[in-house]
Design a protein around this motif. Sequence first.
Motif, PDB file in Angstrom:
ATOM      1  N   MET A  49       0.817  -1.198   0.000  1.00 26.25           N
ATOM      2  CA  MET A  49       0.000   0.000   0.000  1.00 26.25           C
ATOM      3  C   MET A  49       0.860   1.260   0.000  1.00 26.25           C
ATOM      4  O   MET A  49       1.887   1.342   0.683  1.00 26.25           O
ATOM      5  N   ASP A  52      -1.957   4.518   4.068  1.00 27.53           N
ATOM      6  CA  ASP A  52      -3.258   3.985   4.459  1.00 27.53           C
ATOM      7  C   ASP A  52      -4.323   4.403   3.445  1.00 27.53           C
ATOM      8  O   ASP A  52      -4.208   5.447   2.800  1.00 27.53           O
ATOM      9  N   PRO A  53      -5.368   3.595   3.301  1.00 28.54           N
ATOM     10  CA  PRO A  53      -6.478   3.994   2.426  1.00 28.54           C
ATOM     11  C   PRO A  53      -7.082   5.328   2.890  1.00 28.54           C
ATOM     12  O   PRO A  53      -7.129   5.610   4.094  1.00 28.54           O
ATOM     13  N   ILE A  62      -7.811   3.666  -2.583  1.00 28.87           N
ATOM     14  CA  ILE A  62      -6.664   2.792  -2.325  1.00 28.87           C
ATOM     15  C   ILE A  62      -5.638   2.975  -3.431  1.00 28.87           C
ATOM     16  O   ILE A  62      -5.990   3.045  -4.615  1.00 28.87           O
ATOM     17  N   SER A 103      -4.602   2.120  -8.639  1.00 30.08           N
ATOM     18  CA  SER A 103      -5.356   3.029  -7.786  1.00 30.08           C
ATOM     19  C   SER A 103      -6.828   2.851  -8.063  1.00 30.08           C
ATOM     20  O   SER A 103      -7.230   2.483  -9.170  1.00 30.08           O
TER      21      SER A 103
END
Length: 239
Positions: A49, A52-53, A62, A103
Amino acid sequence: MKKLAKILALLFAIVIIATGCKKLPEFTQGSSSSGGNTPTTGGTLYYHMNGDPEITSSSISISAKYGSDGEITGMWLLVSEKADMPAGYTQYAEIQMNYPEFSVTLSGLNPDTHYFWCINYLENDNSYVTDPVEFTTAESLPYSELVLGRWKTSDGGHYEVYNSDGTGKMWNPAEGVSEDEADTFDWSIDGNKLTQIIHFISGGGVVPQYCNIITLNETSFVYNNEGWRAEYTLTRVLE
């Protein structure tokens, strides 16, 4: 014979329409996007990642770097209030792949709600899903806070700005009016009722406008004007 020909022509048209439509796999009953193979947690997709989202009261965004040992030809973000993914998914968004990154943003979620997300992907014509990840959307802000900021119509022909001190301004670039020439207004919100007291620079005086808020969230602002019987659809301008 003519009746049979008509039936065959109709079936042919249905096949053309069906094959021309893009559809997310229906995971119930063991079907999937890979021609009937039940999605599994196998596969070789790995991702890291990019932070963080980003989670709001109505969306999740995301971004990640990814790779695999096989050929990935499609990815989707699945979201559900249940952990039994993918059978329990209720919403999805196709993921934008730009190797080695992807994304995705999924909107339309409910505020202050517990969800799970996972990634469904096609690798070498087989369908797989990653393990579900939990998240909770933020609480919805009151309209008086959500409205703050700069808004515009999709064509950029109309702008509105709402300030925290109850003042604002509006102007129409489509009519050759710049922001420096904007009409100002005082605003207040009571429930879903928006009142604008507009001070027209062009000599129109002070005119109250009484409006009904139809939609107002982090990205969309839709309201109708009772006096002009007009509806405005605005999107937030990111600074």
